[in-house]
Motif scaffolding. Sequence first.
Motif, PDB file in Angstrom:
ATOM      1  N   UNK A  29      28.551  57.539  93.168  1.00 40.15           N
ATOM      2  CA  UNK A  29      28.168  56.836  91.942  1.00 40.15           C
ATOM      3  C   UNK A  29      27.487  57.779  90.957  1.00 40.15           C
ATOM      4  N   UNK A  30      26.678  58.689  91.471  1.00 41.79           N
ATOM      5  CA  UNK A  30      25.977  59.631  90.605  1.00 41.79           C
ATOM      6  C   UNK A  30      26.961  60.501  89.831  1.00 41.79           C
ATOM      7  N   UNK A  31      27.989  61.015  90.532  1.00 44.35           N
ATOM      8  CA  UNK A  31      28.975  61.870  89.879  1.00 44.35           C
ATOM      9  C   UNK A  31      29.762  61.096  88.825  1.00 44.35           C
ATOM     10  N   UNK A  32      30.171  59.872  89.146  1.00 46.41           N
ATOM     11  CA  UNK A  32      30.933  59.080  88.184  1.00 46.41           C
ATOM     12  C   UNK A  32      30.075  58.748  86.965  1.00 46.41           C
ATOM     13  N   UNK A  33      28.822  58.407  87.214  1.00 47.47           N
ATOM     14  CA  UNK A  33      27.949  58.038  86.111  1.00 47.47           C
ATOM     15  C   UNK A  33      27.617  59.246  85.234  1.00 47.47           C
ATOM     16  N   UNK A  34      27.566  60.437  85.836  1.00 42.21           N
ATOM     17  CA  UNK A  34      27.236  61.633  85.076  1.00 42.21           C
ATOM     18  C   UNK A  34      28.267  61.886  83.979  1.00 42.21           C
ATOM     19  N   UNK A  35      29.540  61.613  84.255  1.00 36.61           N
ATOM     20  CA  UNK A  35      30.577  61.805  83.245  1.00 36.61           C
ATOM     21  C   UNK A  35      30.326  60.908  82.033  1.00 36.61           C
ATOM     22  N   UNK A  36      29.999  59.661  82.298  1.00 36.55           N
ATOM     23  CA  UNK A  36      29.730  58.730  81.197  1.00 36.55           C
ATOM     24  C   UNK A  36      28.479  59.141  80.436  1.00 36.55           C
ATOM     25  N   UNK A  37      27.460  59.585  81.148  1.00 42.80           N
ATOM     26  CA  UNK A  37      26.226  59.979  80.498  1.00 42.80           C
ATOM     27  C   UNK A  37      26.437  61.191  79.590  1.00 42.80           C
ATOM     28  N   UNK A  38      27.273  62.138  80.012  1.00 44.55           N
ATOM     29  CA  UNK A  38      27.562  63.299  79.165  1.00 44.55           C
ATOM     30  C   UNK A  38      28.260  62.875  77.872  1.00 44.55           C
ATOM     31  N   UNK A  39      29.203  61.925  77.991  1.00 44.04           N
ATOM     32  CA  UNK A  39      29.882  61.417  76.796  1.00 44.04           C
ATOM     33  C   UNK A  39      28.889  60.750  75.867  1.00 44.04           C
ATOM     34  N   UNK A  40      27.989  59.925  76.459  1.00 39.54           N
ATOM     35  CA  UNK A  40      27.015  59.220  75.643  1.00 39.54           C
ATOM     36  C   UNK A  40      26.009  60.181  75.008  1.00 39.54           C
ATOM     37  N   UNK A  41      25.604  61.211  75.723  1.00 35.39           N
ATOM     38  CA  UNK A  41      24.683  62.188  75.138  1.00 35.39           C
ATOM     39  C   UNK A  41      25.311  62.900  73.946  1.00 35.39           C
ATOM     40  N   UNK A  42      26.589  63.266  74.087  1.00 37.96           N
ATOM     41  CA  UNK A  42      27.271  63.941  72.983  1.00 37.96           C
ATOM     42  C   UNK A  42      27.397  63.037  71.768  1.00 37.96           C
ATOM     43  N   UNK A  43      27.772  61.782  72.000  1.00 33.14           N
ATOM     44  CA  UNK A  43      27.962  60.883  70.867  1.00 33.14           C
ATOM     45  C   UNK A  43      26.632  60.489  70.248  1.00 33.14           C
ATOM     46  N   UNK A  44      25.563  60.425  71.043  1.00 37.80           N
ATOM     47  CA  UNK A  44      24.228  60.179  70.497  1.00 37.80           C
ATOM     48  C   UNK A  44      23.806  61.347  69.600  1.00 37.80           C
ATOM     49  N   UNK A  45      24.069  62.558  70.073  1.00 39.08           N
ATOM     50  CA  UNK A  45      23.697  63.743  69.297  1.00 39.08           C
ATOM     51  C   UNK A  45      24.471  63.790  67.983  1.00 39.08           C
ATOM     52  N   UNK A  46      25.782  63.533  68.054  1.00 41.06           N
ATOM     53  CA  UNK A  46      26.606  63.536  66.845  1.00 41.06           C
ATOM     54  C   UNK A  46      26.168  62.457  65.868  1.00 41.06           C
ATOM     55  N   UNK A  47      25.865  61.270  66.404  1.00 40.94           N
ATOM     56  CA  UNK A  47      25.422  60.168  65.563  1.00 40.94           C
ATOM     57  C   UNK A  47      24.114  60.501  64.860  1.00 40.94           C
ATOM     58  N   UNK A  48      23.154  61.040  65.606  1.00 43.70           N
ATOM     59  CA  UNK A  48      21.850  61.359  65.027  1.00 43.70           C
ATOM     60  C   UNK A  48      21.940  62.464  63.976  1.00 43.70           C
ATOM     61  N   UNK A  49      22.778  63.480  64.258  1.00 44.60           N
ATOM     62  CA  UNK A  49      22.955  64.551  63.283  1.00 44.60           C
ATOM     63  C   UNK A  49      23.565  64.034  61.985  1.00 44.60           C
ATOM     64  N   UNK A  50      24.596  63.176  62.137  1.00 43.79           N
ATOM     65  CA  UNK A  50      25.247  62.641  60.938  1.00 43.79           C
ATOM     66  C   UNK A  50      24.308  61.720  60.170  1.00 43.79           C
ATOM     67  N   UNK A  51      23.509  60.946  60.914  1.00 46.10           N
ATOM     68  CA  UNK A  51      22.538  60.062  60.252  1.00 46.10           C
ATOM     69  C   UNK A  51      21.506  60.885  59.481  1.00 46.10           C
ATOM     70  N   UNK A  52      21.025  61.969  60.100  1.00 45.64           N
ATOM     71  CA  UNK A  52      20.052  62.838  59.436  1.00 45.64           C
ATOM     72  C   UNK A  52      20.652  63.479  58.186  1.00 45.64           C
ATOM     73  N   UNK A  53      21.889  63.934  58.333  1.00 43.64           N
ATOM     74  CA  UNK A  53      22.564  64.558  57.184  1.00 43.64           C
ATOM     75  C   UNK A  53      22.751  63.561  56.053  1.00 43.64           C
ATOM     76  N   UNK A  54      23.149  62.340  56.396  1.00 42.55           N
ATOM     77  CA  UNK A  54      23.358  61.307  55.380  1.00 42.55           C
ATOM     78  C   UNK A  54      22.065  60.986  54.651  1.00 42.55           C
ATOM     79  N   UNK A  55      20.965  60.881  55.409  1.00 38.59           N
ATOM     80  CA  UNK A  55      19.686  60.586  54.782  1.00 38.59           C
ATOM     81  C   UNK A  55      19.225  61.724  53.882  1.00 38.59           C
ATOM     82  N   UNK A  56      19.523  62.971  54.301  1.00 40.67           N
ATOM     83  CA  UNK A  56      19.145  64.111  53.465  1.00 40.67           C
ATOM     84  C   UNK A  56      19.920  64.112  52.149  1.00 40.67           C
ATOM     85  N   UNK A  57      21.239  63.821  52.233  1.00 36.27           N
ATOM     86  CA  UNK A  57      22.056  63.766  51.023  1.00 36.27           C
ATOM     87  C   UNK A  57      21.586  62.635  50.115  1.00 36.27           C
ATOM     88  N   UNK A  58      21.259  61.497  50.757  1.00 34.96           N
ATOM     89  CA  UNK A  58      20.766  60.362  49.983  1.00 34.96           C
ATOM     90  C   UNK A  58      19.481  60.723  49.262  1.00 34.96           C
TER      91      UNK A  58
END
Length: 321
Positions: free
Chosen positions: A101-130
Motif C-alpha cells: 500500500x505504501x508503494x502504491x500510495x507513494x505514486x499518487x502522492x508524487x503526482x499530487x505534490x507536483x500538481x500542488x507545486x505547479x498550482x501554487x507557482x501559477x497562483x503566485x505568478x497570477x497574483x504578481x501580474x495582477x
Amino acid sequence: STDLTSTVGYDSIIQHLNDGRKNCKEFEDFLKERAIIEEKYGKELINLSKKKPCGQTELNTLKRSLDVFKQQIDNVGQGHIQLAQTLREEAKKMEDFREKQKLHRKKIELVMEAIHKNRNLQYKKTMEVKQTCLCGFMPMTCTHARRGTHLYFSSLSHFWQLFLKLAQTKSALEDSDRSYQQSVTTLEKIREEWQKEHIKACEFFETQECERINYFRNALWLHVNQLSQDCVRNDEKYEEIRRSLEMCSIEKDIDFFVNLRKTGSSAPAPVAYENYYNTQRNAAGVRSPVPAAISRRGPLPTPISAPGEPDYATVDGYSLI
C-alpha cells in the motif's frame, strides 16, 4: 478549504492514511511479540515435560496416565512453537500488505505534490501580474492626469512627448492586462486539472482505506480463530489425558504393587515361651501357648536409721543408704 493553495484537507487524508499504516505496524509488532511469547512458552513446556520428574515411581495404569500426560504436555509445547511460526507468517503478510500500500500510495502522492507545486507557482505568478497591473494602472492614470493639467500650461512639444509616453504606458498596461487574463486562464486550467486529480486521489485513498480496514479486520479475526483453534487442539490433548485417567484403577494399581512386591502367603507362627528362670526344666521343653504372667516385686522400702545409730550403717566395709 476555500483557499486555492491550501492543502489542509489533503494533509488530513494523508495523516489518516499514515495513522492506518502505523496501526497495521502496531498489530504486526503485536503478532511478533506474541510469537516470541508462544515460542518461549512452548520451549519451556517441552523442557518441563522432559526434565521435570512427575510421578516416576508410579506403577501400571496411573503410570501410563502420567506418561500420556507428559507426552501431551510436550505436544502442547510443540503446538505453541508451531503457533509462534504461524504468527510470524501472519506478521510477514501484514508487513507485505503495508509496504505494498505504501508503494502504491507513494505514486499518487508524487503526482499530487507536483500538481500542488505547479498550482501554487501559477497562483503566485497570477497574483504578481495582477498586482503589477493594479500598481501600474491606477497611479499612472492619476499622475498622468495631473501632468496633463501641467502640460496644458507647458510647451506644445513637451506636451506631445508626454502624450507619446502616455500612449506607451497604455500599451504596456494593455499588455499586462492580456498577460493577466492569460495567467488567469492558465490558472483555471490548472485548477480544474488539480481538482480532477484531487478527486481521483481521494477515491484511491478511500479504496485503500477500505482495503486496509477489511484486511486488518480479517487478520484480527484470523488471529483470534488461530488462538481458538489452538485451544481446541489443546483441549483434544487434554481430553486424551482425561480418557487415560478414566482407565486408571486404584484397585488394579494396589493389586499390581502387591503381586510385584509380595514375599509369601503364610503369616509367621507365634513365638513359644521357654522358662530359663527355674533350675528344674522340663526335658521336653513344654510349649505354653499362653505365656505365664511374670510377677514383679514391690518397690524397695526407704531405709530408716534406728535411734542412736549413725545416718549410714556399714556392713563388711560397704555402706547402705
